[in-house]
Design a protein around this motif. Structure first.
Motif, short mmCIF file in Angstrom:
data_model
loop_
_atom_site.label_atom_id
_atom_site.label_comp_id
_atom_site.label_asym_id
_atom_site.label_seq_id
_atom_site.Cartn_x
_atom_site.Cartn_y
_atom_site.Cartn_z
N MET A 1 0.83 -1.20 0.00
CA MET A 1 0.00 0.00 0.00
C MET A 1 0.87 1.25 0.00
SD MET A 1 -2.91 -1.02 2.83
CE MET A 1 -4.02 0.32 2.44
N LEU A 2 0.39 2.30 -0.66
CA LEU A 2 1.07 3.58 -0.61
C LEU A 2 0.82 4.25 0.73
CD1 LEU A 2 0.12 4.91 -4.16
CD2 LEU A 2 2.26 3.82 -3.47
N TYR A 3 1.66 5.26 1.00
CA TYR A 3 1.53 5.99 2.27
C TYR A 3 0.10 6.47 2.50
CZ TYR A 3 2.12 9.71 5.72
OH TYR A 3 1.98 10.52 6.81
N ALA A 4 -0.49 7.13 1.49
CA ALA A 4 -1.82 7.72 1.67
C ALA A 4 -2.86 6.64 1.96
CB ALA A 4 -2.21 8.52 0.43
N GLU A 5 -2.72 5.47 1.31
CA GLU A 5 -3.67 4.39 1.56
C GLU A 5 -3.58 3.89 2.99
OE1 GLU A 5 -2.46 1.67 -1.41
OE2 GLU A 5 -3.56 2.65 -3.03
N ILE A 6 -2.34 3.73 3.48
CA ILE A 6 -2.13 3.30 4.86
C ILE A 6 -2.69 4.34 5.82
CG2 ILE A 6 -0.38 2.76 6.60
CD1 ILE A 6 1.40 1.78 4.25
N GLU A 7 -2.40 5.61 5.54
CA GLU A 7 -2.80 6.67 6.45
C GLU A 7 -4.31 6.85 6.50
OE1 GLU A 7 -0.93 8.71 8.74
OE2 GLU A 7 0.07 6.81 8.34
N ILE A 8 -4.99 6.81 5.36
CA ILE A 8 -6.44 7.02 5.39
C ILE A 8 -7.11 5.87 6.13
CG2 ILE A 8 -7.06 5.88 3.19
CD1 ILE A 8 -8.95 8.32 2.72
N SER A 9 -6.59 4.66 5.98
CA SER A 9 -7.13 3.51 6.69
C SER A 9 -6.95 3.67 8.21
CB SER A 9 -6.45 2.23 6.21
OG SER A 9 -6.92 1.12 6.94
N SER A 10 -5.72 3.98 8.63
CA SER A 10 -5.43 4.12 10.06
C SER A 10 -6.20 5.30 10.66
CB SER A 10 -3.93 4.32 10.28
OG SER A 10 -3.20 3.23 9.78
N PHE A 11 -6.26 6.40 9.90
CA PHE A 11 -6.90 7.61 10.40
C PHE A 11 -8.40 7.40 10.60
CE2 PHE A 11 -8.94 11.78 9.48
CZ PHE A 11 -8.49 12.46 10.59
N LEU A 12 -9.08 6.87 9.60
CA LEU A 12 -10.53 6.69 9.72
C LEU A 12 -10.88 5.66 10.80
CD1 LEU A 12 -11.65 6.84 5.98
CD2 LEU A 12 -11.88 8.61 7.73
N LYS A 13 -10.10 4.59 10.90
CA LYS A 13 -10.35 3.61 11.96
C LYS A 13 -10.19 4.25 13.34
CE LYS A 13 -8.92 -0.52 9.39
NZ LYS A 13 -7.85 -1.54 9.23
N ALA A 14 -9.14 5.04 13.50
CA ALA A 14 -8.89 5.68 14.80
C ALA A 14 -9.98 6.68 15.15
CB ALA A 14 -7.52 6.37 14.80
N ARG A 15 -10.44 7.43 14.15
CA ARG A 15 -11.45 8.45 14.42
C ARG A 15 -12.81 7.83 14.74
NH1 ARG A 15 -7.91 10.52 15.37
NH2 ARG A 15 -9.08 10.67 17.30
N ARG A 16 -13.19 6.74 14.07
CA ARG A 16 -14.48 6.13 14.44
C ARG A 16 -14.38 5.39 15.76
NH1 ARG A 16 -15.12 0.66 12.71
NH2 ARG A 16 -13.58 -0.03 11.15
N ALA A 17 -13.18 4.88 16.08
CA ALA A 17 -13.00 4.21 17.37
C ALA A 17 -13.06 5.22 18.52
CB ALA A 17 -11.67 3.47 17.40
N ALA A 18 -12.75 6.49 18.24
CA ALA A 18 -12.71 7.50 19.29
C ALA A 18 -14.09 8.04 19.65
CB ALA A 18 -11.82 8.67 18.86
N LEU A 19 -15.10 7.71 18.85
CA LEU A 19 -16.45 8.24 19.10
C LEU A 19 -17.25 7.31 20.00
CD1 LEU A 19 -17.44 9.55 15.56
CD2 LEU A 19 -16.85 10.92 17.55
N ASP A 20 -18.05 7.91 20.85
CA ASP A 20 -18.96 7.13 21.71
C ASP A 20 -20.32 7.05 21.01
OD1 ASP A 20 -20.65 6.09 23.60
OD2 ASP A 20 -19.88 7.32 25.25
N PRO A 21 -20.76 5.84 20.65
CA PRO A 21 -22.04 5.71 19.95
C PRO A 21 -23.20 6.39 20.70
CG PRO A 21 -20.87 3.62 19.97
CD PRO A 21 -20.10 4.54 20.86
#
Length: 287
Positions: free
Chosen positions: A1-21
């Motif tokens: 994977m390219l840098y941007a692909e790795i980063e968008i995956s990690s970033f979106l996963k971290a941001r949805r994990a940080a939210l309280d449903p």
């Protein structure tokens, strides 16, 4: 994977994990959720897109994402302004090696007129120019001594992130070291989003990931913010506590560079100590 692909995956996963449903009116419960935060299908529903499309975006498999979709995802994940900018940066398709093609050290030359500004403030205002990857590119005499002794460092060690995480003096200089560390990581990640293939940024991030557990811990939170102004306390080893206000000004000639100034209220103890530091740096400054 390219840098941007790795980063968008990690970033979106971290941001949805940080939210309280529960904060979003969604059902919770330990037995109903295997992972912390929002599920992919919930983000997709909140953003008004299909689960399949959101999954492809999060996995870095969506070749082109419209601004409206990025805005919808940003709203669904309650991203801050800095986080929205970062998401846009890493979502834009890039030509591999684009930053490298610009040359080995882009944006590292400070215009002479900016150095003149630094020198004009030399008597009372510590000032620096920070470039890509948080490299410290230029300073006046007070700026060189406001915290670390920049002139005693090798050029490749004159970097805010390397100093904060790897210099043994950093924790004594910054009493609220954790806040300073989070600020530095947020700034560095924002910079990496703008220039994912910049060799210097990659070098700094890789060195810190290899040698600083604290950096790895904070970097993995995917926190993104640019702290351009604020207040901080510096415990200077020679003149004592300095309570300063810092301001960063992006240069019109090069937006990747910022002039950073440190000031204190007139007549304050910190102002007196900055003048004392100036005398230690260069006796001519008090003449």
């Amino acid at each position: 994977m390219l840098y941007a692909e790795i980063e968008i995956s990690s970033f979106l996963k971290a941001r949805r994990a940080a939210l309280d449903p529960a904060d979003l009116g969604l059902p919770g419960g330990v037995n109903r959720r295997r992972v912390r935060g929002l599920r992919r299908e919930e983000v997709a529903q909140l953003a008004g897109i299909s689960v399949d499309y959101y999954t492809r975006i999060e996995q870095g498999r969506a070749p082109a994402i419209s601004d409206s979709v990025l805005d919808a995802i940003a709203r669904a994940l309650r991203l801050s302004g800095g986080e929205v900018t970062y998401l846009r940066n890493i979502a834009v398709p890039r030509r591999p090696g684009a930053d490298r093609a610009a040359g080995p050290t882009p944006g590292r030359t400070v215009p002479p007129e900016i150095q003149q500004v630094l020198d004009a403030m030399a008597a009372t205002v510590p000032a620096l120019v920070i470039g890509r990857g948080l490299d410290i590119l230029a300073w006046n005499p007070l700026g060189a001594r406001i915290a670390f002794d920049l002139e005693a460092l090798a050029p490749d060690r004159r970097n805010t992130a390397l100093l904060v995480f790897l210099d043994p003096a950093a924790r004594a200089l910054h009493p609220d070291w954790e806040a300073k560390a989070v600020e530095v990581v947020g700034n560095l990640r924002a910079d990496s989003g703008r220039h994912p293939d910049d060799p210097r940024i990659c070098e700094v991030v890789n060195e810190l990931l290899a040698h600083s557990p604290d950096f790895r811990r904070i970097w993995e939170t995917q926190s993104v913010h640019e702290c351009l102004r604020g207040t901080k306390r510096i415990m200077h080893p020679r003149v004592g506590a300095l309570d300063v206000t810092f301001e960063s000004f992006r240069l019109s000639t090069d937006p990747d560079q910022a002039l950073v100034t440190y000031t204190a209220p007139r007549g304050s103890e910190t102002e007196r100590r900055i003048r004392e530091l100036g005398a230690l740096t260069d006796p001519v400054l008090t003449a």
